[in-house]
Design a protein around this motif. Structure first.
Motif, PDB file in Angstrom:
ATOM      1  N   PRO A  76     -23.643 116.371  18.692  1.00  0.00           N
ATOM      2  CA  PRO A  76     -24.421 115.601  19.675  1.00  0.00           C
ATOM      3  C   PRO A  76     -25.276 116.482  20.584  1.00  0.00           C
ATOM      4  N   ASP A  77     -24.949 117.767  20.712  1.00  0.00           N
ATOM      5  CA  ASP A  77     -25.748 118.667  21.541  1.00  0.00           C
ATOM      6  C   ASP A  77     -27.001 119.163  20.826  1.00  0.00           C
ATOM      7  N   PHE A  78     -27.099 118.906  19.526  1.00  0.00           N
ATOM      8  CA  PHE A  78     -28.253 119.338  18.733  1.00  0.00           C
ATOM      9  C   PHE A  78     -29.386 118.338  18.981  1.00  0.00           C
ATOM     10  N   ASP A  79     -30.330 118.712  19.844  1.00  0.00           N
ATOM     11  CA  ASP A  79     -31.389 117.796  20.297  1.00  0.00           C
ATOM     12  C   ASP A  79     -32.559 117.830  19.312  1.00  0.00           C
ATOM     13  N   ILE A  80     -32.622 116.841  18.432  1.00  0.00           N
ATOM     14  CA  ILE A  80     -33.684 116.818  17.423  1.00  0.00           C
ATOM     15  C   ILE A  80     -35.038 116.542  18.062  1.00  0.00           C
ATOM     16  N   ALA A  81     -35.078 115.671  19.060  1.00  0.00           N
ATOM     17  CA  ALA A  81     -36.345 115.346  19.716  1.00  0.00           C
ATOM     18  C   ALA A  81     -36.971 116.583  20.346  1.00  0.00           C
ATOM     19  N   ALA A  82     -36.162 117.428  20.942  1.00  0.00           N
ATOM     20  CA  ALA A  82     -36.679 118.648  21.560  1.00  0.00           C
ATOM     21  C   ALA A  82     -37.279 119.583  20.516  1.00  0.00           C
TER      22      ALA A  82
ATOM     23  N   TRP B  91     -30.720 107.957  18.262  1.00  0.00           N
ATOM     24  CA  TRP B  91     -31.617 107.055  17.569  1.00  0.00           C
ATOM     25  C   TRP B  91     -32.641 106.421  18.502  1.00  0.00           C
ATOM     26  N   ASP B  92     -32.239 105.946  19.649  1.00  0.00           N
ATOM     27  CA  ASP B  92     -33.167 105.259  20.547  1.00  0.00           C
ATOM     28  C   ASP B  92     -34.330 106.159  20.947  1.00  0.00           C
ATOM     29  N   ALA B  93     -34.039 107.434  21.167  1.00  0.00           N
ATOM     30  CA  ALA B  93     -35.101 108.364  21.561  1.00  0.00           C
ATOM     31  C   ALA B  93     -36.020 108.697  20.394  1.00  0.00           C
ATOM     32  N   LEU B  94     -35.486 108.707  19.183  1.00  0.00           N
ATOM     33  CA  LEU B  94     -36.257 109.143  18.024  1.00  0.00           C
ATOM     34  C   LEU B  94     -36.937 107.998  17.277  1.00  0.00           C
ATOM     35  N   ALA B  95     -36.432 106.783  17.399  1.00  0.00           N
ATOM     36  CA  ALA B  95     -36.958 105.659  16.611  1.00  0.00           C
ATOM     37  C   ALA B  95     -38.475 105.507  16.685  1.00  0.00           C
ATOM     38  N   PRO B  96     -39.102 105.611  17.880  1.00  0.00           N
ATOM     39  CA  PRO B  96     -40.562 105.450  17.936  1.00  0.00           C
ATOM     40  C   PRO B  96     -41.321 106.584  17.245  1.00  0.00           C
ATOM     41  N   ARG B  97     -40.622 107.664  16.931  1.00  0.00           N
ATOM     42  CA  ARG B  97     -41.304 108.835  16.383  1.00  0.00           C
ATOM     43  C   ARG B  97     -40.999 109.039  14.893  1.00  0.00           C
ATOM     44  N   VAL B  98     -40.333 108.073  14.306  1.00  0.00           N
ATOM     45  CA  VAL B  98     -39.988 108.196  12.888  1.00  0.00           C
ATOM     46  C   VAL B  98     -41.172 107.758  12.016  1.00  0.00           C
ATOM     47  N   ALA B  99     -41.525 108.612  11.050  1.00  0.00           N
ATOM     48  CA  ALA B  99     -42.522 108.277  10.034  1.00  0.00           C
ATOM     49  C   ALA B  99     -41.764 107.814   8.796  1.00  0.00           C
ATOM     50  N   GLN B 100     -41.765 106.498   8.551  1.00  0.00           N
ATOM     51  CA  GLN B 100     -40.975 105.939   7.465  1.00  0.00           C
ATOM     52  C   GLN B 100     -41.753 105.966   6.145  1.00  0.00           C
ATOM     53  N   ALA B 101     -41.059 106.385   5.099  1.00  0.00           N
ATOM     54  CA  ALA B 101     -41.655 106.469   3.761  1.00  0.00           C
ATOM     55  C   ALA B 101     -40.915 105.533   2.815  1.00  0.00           C
ATOM     56  N   ASP B 102     -41.564 105.198   1.707  1.00  0.00           N
ATOM     57  CA  ASP B 102     -41.017 104.211   0.777  1.00  0.00           C
ATOM     58  C   ASP B 102     -39.696 104.642   0.156  1.00  0.00           C
ATOM     59  N   ASN B 103     -39.509 105.946  -0.017  1.00  0.00           N
ATOM     60  CA  ASN B 103     -38.262 106.456  -0.580  1.00  0.00           C
ATOM     61  C   ASN B 103     -38.030 107.864  -0.075  1.00  0.00           C
ATOM     62  N   VAL B 104     -36.892 108.443  -0.414  1.00  0.00           N
ATOM     63  CA  VAL B 104     -36.527 109.735   0.148  1.00  0.00           C
ATOM     64  C   VAL B 104     -37.437 110.857  -0.360  1.00  0.00           C
ATOM     65  N   ARG B 105     -37.908 110.764  -1.598  1.00  0.00           N
ATOM     66  CA  ARG B 105     -38.813 111.794  -2.098  1.00  0.00           C
ATOM     67  C   ARG B 105     -40.172 111.743  -1.406  1.00  0.00           C
TER      68      ARG B 105
ATOM     69  N   ALA C 173     -27.914 105.783  10.629  1.00  0.00           N
ATOM     70  CA  ALA C 173     -26.507 105.753  11.045  1.00  0.00           C
ATOM     71  C   ALA C 173     -26.096 107.078  11.678  1.00  0.00           C
ATOM     72  N   ALA C 174     -26.568 108.187  11.085  1.00  0.00           N
ATOM     73  CA  ALA C 174     -26.224 109.505  11.623  1.00  0.00           C
ATOM     74  C   ALA C 174     -26.830 109.718  13.004  1.00  0.00           C
ATOM     75  N   LEU C 175     -28.073 109.286  13.181  1.00  0.00           N
ATOM     76  CA  LEU C 175     -28.720 109.446  14.480  1.00  0.00           C
ATOM     77  C   LEU C 175     -28.079 108.555  15.539  1.00  0.00           C
ATOM     78  N   GLU C 176     -27.641 107.380  15.132  1.00  0.00           N
ATOM     79  CA  GLU C 176     -26.914 106.513  16.071  1.00  0.00           C
ATOM     80  C   GLU C 176     -25.580 107.145  16.459  1.00  0.00           C
ATOM     81  N   TRP C 177     -24.906 107.738  15.505  1.00  0.00           N
ATOM     82  CA  TRP C 177     -23.633 108.419  15.780  1.00  0.00           C
ATOM     83  C   TRP C 177     -23.835 109.561  16.765  1.00  0.00           C
ATOM     84  N   LEU C 178     -24.980 110.239  16.662  1.00  0.00           N
ATOM     85  CA  LEU C 178     -25.302 111.338  17.574  1.00  0.00           C
ATOM     86  C   LEU C 178     -25.791 110.843  18.929  1.00  0.00           C
ATOM     87  N   GLY C 179     -26.091 109.555  19.041  1.00  0.00           N
ATOM     88  CA  GLY C 179     -26.639 109.011  20.280  1.00  0.00           C
ATOM     89  C   GLY C 179     -28.107 109.344  20.465  1.00  0.00           C
TER      90      GLY C 179
END
Length: 260
Positions: free
Chosen positions: A125-131, A163-177, A155-161
């Motif tokens: 949880p201390d690993f700040d992805i947004a930063a 997700w709310d900060a990162l959700a507006p900055r997510v670039a969603q793609a059709d699949n993982v590749r 789910a992982a980002l929600e577990w880390l607490g």
């Protein structure tokens, strides 16, 4: 006597003709999660050489593939990146449940562009992805409400607490590749993909690994479809993938076998 000899000769010729005609090679269509594309391509080539059968692969997001099967797409095997989409098809009677089995597992990682720097760390949880993203950059992910990699990532980002900060900055793609490609091409500095995707792309590096407890287990079930045109060959291919030779190829591409 002459008639008997004639019948025997005709029978012999029929046997020789039948023996001379090779058995028809089976052609199977496999709908597979995008993250399995490289591994299954290699596995299919080996199996084809051994059996003479042919495999056509259609890798894409599990959700899109499942919906196509439900709509009547001619498919022999479905390989999903999570059990939920297989459950969904099973509930509609679209797979043969007796052929269903877990073929492999995977891990979830945070990747980045640029040269490798140090050893990948475990995310806490201390690993700040947004930063790490900075003020304007985006985080590449597969569709977070439909594609398994995106569902696991959310789910992982929600577990880390986070997700709310990162959700507006997510670039969603059709699949993982597709999410992997955004990072490889420098369109996004970071992304969340499977460990096997990071192995397949030299232009990205693993920055950190998400804890197993941060998301549901990443499991890949495979099954023969209800309307398979080649059910016997399809089940034989699944059996081969679950065996030592197919399993070794999956491991080489970074997948974890169920027994591990």
């Amino acid at each position: 006597m002459h008639k008997l000899r004639g019948v025997r000769s005709l029978t012999l010729w029929l046997v020789l003709i039948c023996c001379a005609v090779p058995l028809r090679a089976a052609e199977i269509m496999v709908f597979a999660a995008a993250s399995t594309g490289d591994a299954l391509t290699e596995a299919a080539q080996v199996w084809e050489a051994e059996t003479g059968n042919q495999v056509t692969l259609a890798p894409a997001g599990s959700s899109a593939l499942a919906r196509q099967i439900a709509a009547g797409a001619p498919v022999d095997i479905f390989l999903s990146a999570n059990p939920e989409w297989m459950d969904w098809l099973d509930g509609q009677g679209m797979i043969d449940p007796e052929t269903r089995r877990i073929l492999m597992g995977n891990a979830l990682v945070l990747i980045r562009t640029g040269p490798a720097w140090g050893k990948a760390v475990d995310i806490t949880p201390d690993f700040d992805i947004a930063a790490r993203l900075g003020p304007d950059a985006r985080l590449a992910m597969a569709l977070v409400e439909a594609v398994p990699a995106g569902i696991y990532g959310k789910a992982a980002l929600e577990w880390l607490g986070q997700w709310d900060a990162l959700a507006p900055r997510v670039a969603q793609a059709d699949n993982v590749r597709a999410a992997l490609a955004l990072v490889a091409l420098g369109e996004a500095p970071y992304g969340i993909v499977y460990a096997t995707d990071a192995v397949a792309e030299r232009r990205v590096h693993v920055a950190a690994t998400f804890p197993e407890e941060s998301h549901p287990p990443i499991l890949y079930p495979g099954a023969v479809t209800r309307d398979a045109a080649e059910p016997e060959a399809a089940e034989a291919f699944l059996d081969w993938l679950a065996g030592p030779e197919g399993g070794a190829i999956l491991q080489q591409h970074g997948f974890v076998l169920p027994s591990e």
